[in-house]
Design a protein around this motif. Structure first.
Motif, PDB file in Angstrom:
ATOM      1  N   PHE A  26      20.683  46.747 -49.385  1.00 45.59           N
ATOM      2  CA  PHE A  26      21.259  48.108 -50.254  1.00 45.59           C
ATOM      3  C   PHE A  26      20.103  48.357 -51.327  1.00 45.59           C
ATOM      4  O   PHE A  26      19.694  47.223 -51.954  1.00 45.59           O
ATOM      5  N   SER A  27      19.994  49.617 -51.690  1.00 48.54           N
ATOM      6  CA  SER A  27      19.209  50.003 -52.844  1.00 48.54           C
ATOM      7  C   SER A  27      19.412  51.160 -53.468  1.00 48.54           C
ATOM      8  O   SER A  27      20.142  52.064 -52.995  1.00 48.54           O
ATOM      9  N   ALA A  28      19.618  51.261 -54.813  1.00 46.32           N
ATOM     10  CA  ALA A  28      19.907  52.234 -55.556  1.00 46.32           C
ATOM     11  C   ALA A  28      19.285  53.744 -55.052  1.00 46.32           C
ATOM     12  O   ALA A  28      20.090  54.515 -54.993  1.00 46.32           O
ATOM     13  N   PRO A  29      17.970  53.688 -55.017  1.00 47.95           N
ATOM     14  CA  PRO A  29      17.453  55.100 -54.515  1.00 47.95           C
ATOM     15  C   PRO A  29      18.042  55.498 -53.137  1.00 47.95           C
ATOM     16  O   PRO A  29      18.303  56.400 -53.022  1.00 47.95           O
ATOM     17  N   ASN A  30      18.057  54.530 -52.139  1.00 48.26           N
ATOM     18  CA  ASN A  30      18.415  54.884 -50.887  1.00 48.26           C
ATOM     19  C   ASN A  30      19.992  55.118 -51.017  1.00 48.26           C
ATOM     20  O   ASN A  30      20.310  56.230 -50.162  1.00 48.26           O
ATOM     21  N   ASP A  31      20.775  54.592 -51.633  1.00 52.25           N
ATOM     22  CA  ASP A  31      22.194  54.944 -51.806  1.00 52.25           C
ATOM     23  C   ASP A  31      22.370  56.470 -52.287  1.00 52.25           C
ATOM     24  O   ASP A  31      23.720  56.898 -51.779  1.00 52.25           O
ATOM     25  N   ILE A  32      21.590  57.103 -52.915  1.00 49.05           N
ATOM     26  CA  ILE A  32      21.987  58.346 -53.179  1.00 49.05           C
ATOM     27  C   ILE A  32      22.036  59.191 -51.977  1.00 49.05           C
ATOM     28  O   ILE A  32      23.036  59.837 -52.030  1.00 49.05           O
ATOM     29  N   LEU A  33      21.318  59.209 -51.134  1.00 46.71           N
ATOM     30  CA  LEU A  33      21.189  59.978 -49.942  1.00 46.71           C
ATOM     31  C   LEU A  33      22.234  59.354 -49.035  1.00 46.71           C
ATOM     32  O   LEU A  33      23.265  60.095 -48.282  1.00 46.71           O
ATOM     33  N   GLU A  73      16.963  64.826 -40.816  1.00 45.13           N
ATOM     34  CA  GLU A  73      16.359  64.732 -39.394  1.00 45.13           C
ATOM     35  C   GLU A  73      15.347  63.873 -39.115  1.00 45.13           C
ATOM     36  O   GLU A  73      14.594  63.806 -38.267  1.00 45.13           O
ATOM     37  N   ASP A  74      14.816  63.213 -40.232  1.00 42.05           N
ATOM     38  CA  ASP A  74      13.716  61.833 -40.216  1.00 42.05           C
ATOM     39  C   ASP A  74      14.505  60.929 -39.370  1.00 42.05           C
ATOM     40  O   ASP A  74      15.469  60.155 -39.852  1.00 42.05           O
ATOM     41  N   GLN A  75      13.867  60.496 -38.236  1.00 45.75           N
ATOM     42  CA  GLN A  75      14.226  59.535 -37.475  1.00 45.75           C
ATOM     43  C   GLN A  75      14.291  57.932 -38.246  1.00 45.75           C
ATOM     44  O   GLN A  75      15.192  57.283 -37.908  1.00 45.75           O
ATOM     45  N   GLU A  76      13.415  57.895 -38.987  1.00 43.09           N
ATOM     46  CA  GLU A  76      13.307  56.477 -39.775  1.00 43.09           C
ATOM     47  C   GLU A  76      14.738  56.111 -40.616  1.00 43.09           C
ATOM     48  O   GLU A  76      15.358  55.459 -40.685  1.00 43.09           O
ATOM     49  N   ILE A  77      14.876  57.587 -41.264  1.00 43.20           N
ATOM     50  CA  ILE A  77      16.104  57.562 -42.280  1.00 43.20           C
ATOM     51  C   ILE A  77      17.283  57.386 -41.435  1.00 43.20           C
ATOM     52  O   ILE A  77      18.242  56.839 -42.117  1.00 43.20           O
ATOM     53  N   GLN A  78      17.342  58.029 -40.357  1.00 42.30           N
ATOM     54  CA  GLN A  78      18.585  57.937 -39.561  1.00 42.30           C
ATOM     55  C   GLN A  78      18.764  56.664 -39.268  1.00 42.30           C
ATOM     56  O   GLN A  78      20.163  56.046 -38.958  1.00 42.30           O
ATOM     57  N   VAL A  79      17.894  55.719 -38.906  1.00 37.89           N
ATOM     58  CA  VAL A  79      18.087  54.530 -38.412  1.00 37.89           C
ATOM     59  C   VAL A  79      18.445  53.569 -39.619  1.00 37.89           C
ATOM     60  O   VAL A  79      19.406  52.793 -39.598  1.00 37.89           O
ATOM     61  N   GLN A  80      17.721  53.941 -40.688  1.00 39.83           N
ATOM     62  CA  GLN A  80      18.164  53.304 -41.995  1.00 39.83           C
ATOM     63  C   GLN A  80      19.682  53.355 -42.255  1.00 39.83           C
ATOM     64  O   GLN A  80      20.383  52.434 -42.685  1.00 39.83           O
ATOM     65  N   TYR A  81      20.099  54.564 -42.089  1.00 41.14           N
ATOM     66  CA  TYR A  81      21.568  55.166 -42.472  1.00 41.14           C
ATOM     67  C   TYR A  81      22.398  54.430 -41.601  1.00 41.14           C
ATOM     68  O   TYR A  81      23.555  54.003 -42.102  1.00 41.14           O
ATOM     69  N   GLN A  82      21.997  54.365 -40.150  1.00 39.12           N
ATOM     70  CA  GLN A  82      23.060  53.656 -39.242  1.00 39.12           C
ATOM     71  C   GLN A  82      23.131  52.102 -39.747  1.00 39.12           C
ATOM     72  O   GLN A  82      24.261  51.736 -39.854  1.00 39.12           O
ATOM     73  N   LYS A  83      22.040  51.631 -39.933  1.00 45.49           N
ATOM     74  CA  LYS A  83      22.280  50.005 -40.627  1.00 45.49           C
ATOM     75  C   LYS A  83      22.863  50.019 -41.708  1.00 45.49           C
ATOM     76  O   LYS A  83      23.614  49.098 -41.953  1.00 45.49           O
ATOM     77  N   ASN A  84      22.891  50.860 -42.670  1.00 46.36           N
ATOM     78  CA  ASN A  84      23.644  50.881 -44.012  1.00 46.36           C
ATOM     79  C   ASN A  84      24.885  50.905 -43.662  1.00 46.36           C
ATOM     80  O   ASN A  84      25.700  50.188 -44.371  1.00 46.36           O
ATOM     81  N   LEU A  85      25.322  51.932 -42.934  1.00 46.72           N
ATOM     82  CA  LEU A  85      27.041  52.005 -42.459  1.00 46.72           C
ATOM     83  C   LEU A  85      27.327  50.753 -41.832  1.00 46.72           C
ATOM     84  O   LEU A  85      28.444  50.408 -42.123  1.00 46.72           O
ATOM     85  N   GLU A  86      26.679  50.207 -41.146  1.00 44.00           N
ATOM     86  CA  GLU A  86      26.965  49.062 -40.320  1.00 44.00           C
ATOM     87  C   GLU A  86      27.230  47.968 -41.396  1.00 44.00           C
ATOM     88  O   GLU A  86      27.932  47.081 -41.285  1.00 44.00           O
ATOM     89  N   ARG A  87      26.261  47.902 -42.358  1.00 46.28           N
ATOM     90  CA  ARG A  87      26.414  46.848 -43.511  1.00 46.28           C
ATOM     91  C   ARG A  87      27.695  47.084 -44.325  1.00 46.28           C
ATOM     92  O   ARG A  87      28.246  46.029 -44.518  1.00 46.28           O
ATOM     93  N   ARG A  88      27.758  48.512 -44.309  1.00 43.79           N
ATOM     94  CA  ARG A  88      29.318  48.665 -45.240  1.00 43.79           C
ATOM     95  C   ARG A  88      30.308  48.104 -44.478  1.00 43.79           C
ATOM     96  O   ARG A  88      31.267  47.428 -44.988  1.00 43.79           O
ATOM     97  N   ILE A  89      30.363  48.296 -43.206  1.00 45.44           N
ATOM     98  CA  ILE A  89      31.485  47.993 -42.309  1.00 45.44           C
ATOM     99  C   ILE A  89      31.705  46.420 -42.242  1.00 45.44           C
ATOM    100  O   ILE A  89      32.580  45.678 -42.158  1.00 45.44           O
ATOM    101  N   GLU A  90      30.278  45.698 -42.275  1.00 49.95           N
ATOM    102  CA  GLU A  90      30.477  44.137 -42.315  1.00 49.95           C
ATOM    103  C   GLU A  90      31.129  43.696 -44.125  1.00 49.95           C
ATOM    104  O   GLU A  90      31.883  42.774 -43.944  1.00 49.95           O
TER     105      GLU A  90
END
Length: 528
Positions: A26-33, A73-90
């Motif tokens: 988790f990082s504050a800048p990424n959290d914005i998007l 539409e950025d594939q790297e950001i999409q993968v990051q977001y999926q991991k972020n959502l999975e981490r929130r679920i954890e």
């Protein structure tokens, strides 16, 4: 078909934040998007799908900034977001254990966890991670009309004396909208509704037929609009101008969203729990960020926590939606009575952050407004493009220079906290215009360098980073990102001046800023 039209315009923009090195943390800048995707964009797509499936008659305008579309539409950001959502679920599963004995909070944890798991399934399996492509489906169905906007959501009046720059922002915005959504309507949304004299002469040659302005632009014009904001007017070049309802954002921000039965979006466990407890729940870079788990209602007493009641909030959503529609309906009917042909339009611009991020129930409220309007027999939902058929017979005005930000002049975008940035932005813009003139026909490596320079010039023109500094939202990060962009542009300029470039450096920076893959630096050239 009703002669009273309510036009809802949802505006969405984000700073270009691509911290790909953050990985699962988790990082504050990424959290914005990431929070915006979770709280606003996925629920908005869900809402549109629900309304279409139930065949509810509706139409809305949607403004998605090119930078936001690029990130979604950025594939790297999409993968990051999926991991972020999975981490929130954890984290949610750990929250179940931590609150196992709390009968009031445990149901809220379960509900939030269920919602996050549903959003993960939607994002990965149904949407295939492609939120923009999902929205494009609604555009093709005719229920969403996209209004293009400036490339990096720059406040264009700041560059009114540099028409090449304004042209470049507009042209890139139009190309981006076509790239992501195919055929688009004839409108253009000026960021922050910023209008300066002569903008119509820039917009019209691109085939743009309409824009939306702050109410002051029509009402304070030398010859004011005779029908106020309830009927569009046109400029001397026949650009149709809609006046936005000045009450809408204020009513949401200061009124509806502040009801004490609604969820307090500030009281996330990511901000509330003691540091030691928090470290056992999440791994991050040391900053406190949202986890999505929020249990308390809004209250005037910051030290008093009242458990959130979803059922009570749902009832209040209906009340507030009915009140909002009722107030707009009353305006439209009163205005129609004063207009000869008994027609009236009312444009309501709604910033996307009010739909889920700053107001948890915002998307539910919007859906309720749409449903109430769909059932009304006197007012119907419409879009701007449908209301310019009388384009060349509308009253002519010379709109008053103003904006929708601050007190009408976007003074919040340039103040003592961020005004140091403007001199660098102006110099980079002037130099990019100069480069486009000096190197009109470059190819290969030098063209790549010039295209990169154009991207960096666009990024430093964005109002997003100055706004983050002014609002105190990750200000240190915003300053460093701006400095990096300025430094990158300066390196491009110096490399061209010395006729030498590091291919490795160029390739790495192209990877860091992959936005606008079709960029052509000549877009900054003087128009003949």
């Amino acid at each position: 078909m009703s002669s009273k039209k309510l036009i809802l315009v949802i505006t969405a923009e984000q700073a270009y934040i691509r911290s790909t090195g953050a990985d699962e943390t988790f990082s504050a800048p990424n959290d914005i998007l990431f929070s915006a995707i979770t709280d606003t964009y996925i629920p908005l797509v869900e809402m549109l799908g629900r309304l279409c499936e139930e065949e509810v008659p509706f139409k809305i305008n949607l403004v998605l900034s090119p930078v936001l579309c690029e990130m979604l539409e950025d594939q790297e950001i999409q993968v990051q977001y999926q991991k972020n959502l999975e981490r929130r679920i954890e984290i949610g599963k750990k929250e179940l254990e931590r609150n196992a004995g709390d009968e009031k909070i445990l149901p809220l944890v379960k509900a939030t966890l269920d919602t996050l798991e549903k959003k993960l399934d939607l994002f990965v399996n149904k949407f295939q991670r492609k939120i923009v492509r999902q929205i494009r489906k609604f555009v093709s169905k005719g229920v969403v009309e996209i209004i293009p906007t400036a490339a990096t959501y720059a406040y264009l009046p700041h560059f009114a004396d540099l028409p090449e720059s304004v042209n470049a922002q507009i042209e890139t915005g139009l190309l981006s909208a076509k790239y992501f959504f195919g055929e688009i309507g004839g409108g253009f949304y000026l960021p922050y509704l910023g209008w300066a004299s002569g903008f119509d002469k820039i917009l019209r040659p691109y085939g743009i037929n309409y824009t939306i302005l702050d109410a002051r632009a029509l009402l304070f014009a030398e010859t004011p609009s005779e029908k106020g904001i309830f009927c569009p007017a046109r400029t001397n070049t026949s650009l149709v101008t809609f006046g936005s309802d000045p009450d809408t954002p204020r009513d949401i921000r200061d009124g509806y969203s502040q009801n004490q039965c609604y969820l307090s979006v500030e009281k996330d466990v990511g901000f509330e729990l003691p540091g030691e407890t928090l470290r056992t729940l999440m791994k991050n870079d040391g900053s406190r960020v949202q986890t999505g788990f929020k249990y308390w209602s809004r209250t005037d007493d910051s030290e008093k926590n009242v458990p959130y009641n979803p059922d009570e909030a749902k009832k209040q959503v209906q009340i507030d939606a009915a009140d909002f529609f009722g107030s707009k309906r009353k305006k439209l009917l009163a205005a129609a009575d004063e207009i000869e042909d008994n027609t009236a339009t009312l444009v309501c611009t709604i910033p996307s952050e009010y739909l889920g991020q700053e107001w948890h129930e915002g998307v539910d409220w919007l859906e309720s407004v749409i449903r109430i309007c769909a059932a009304d027999n006197e007012v119907e939902l419409s879009v701007c493009g449908e209301n310019i058929k009388k384009q060349f017979s509308l009253q002519k005005i010379n709109p008053y220079p103003c904006s929708g930000g601050g007190d009408g002049y976007s003074e919040d975008l340039l103040d003592s906290s961020n005004n140091w940035m403007m001199r660098y932005t102006r110099k980079a813009t002037e130099r990019m215009i100069e480069l486009a003139s000096r190197f009109p026909g470059e190819t290969s490596l030098k063209a790549r360098l010039l295209n990169l320079g154009a991207k960096e010039a666009f990024l430093v023109q964005s109002s997003a980073l100055p706004k983050m500094i002014q609002e105190g939202l990750c200000p240190d990060f915003a300053r460093e990102e701006f400095k990096k962009d300025i430094l990158s542009f300066s390196q491009v300029f110096d490399a061209l001046a010395s006729n030498s470039v590091s291919t490795e450096w160029l390739t790495n920076l192209e990877k860091d800023h992959p936005l606008f893959p079709w960029m052509n630096y000549r877009i900054f050239s003087k128009k003949k």
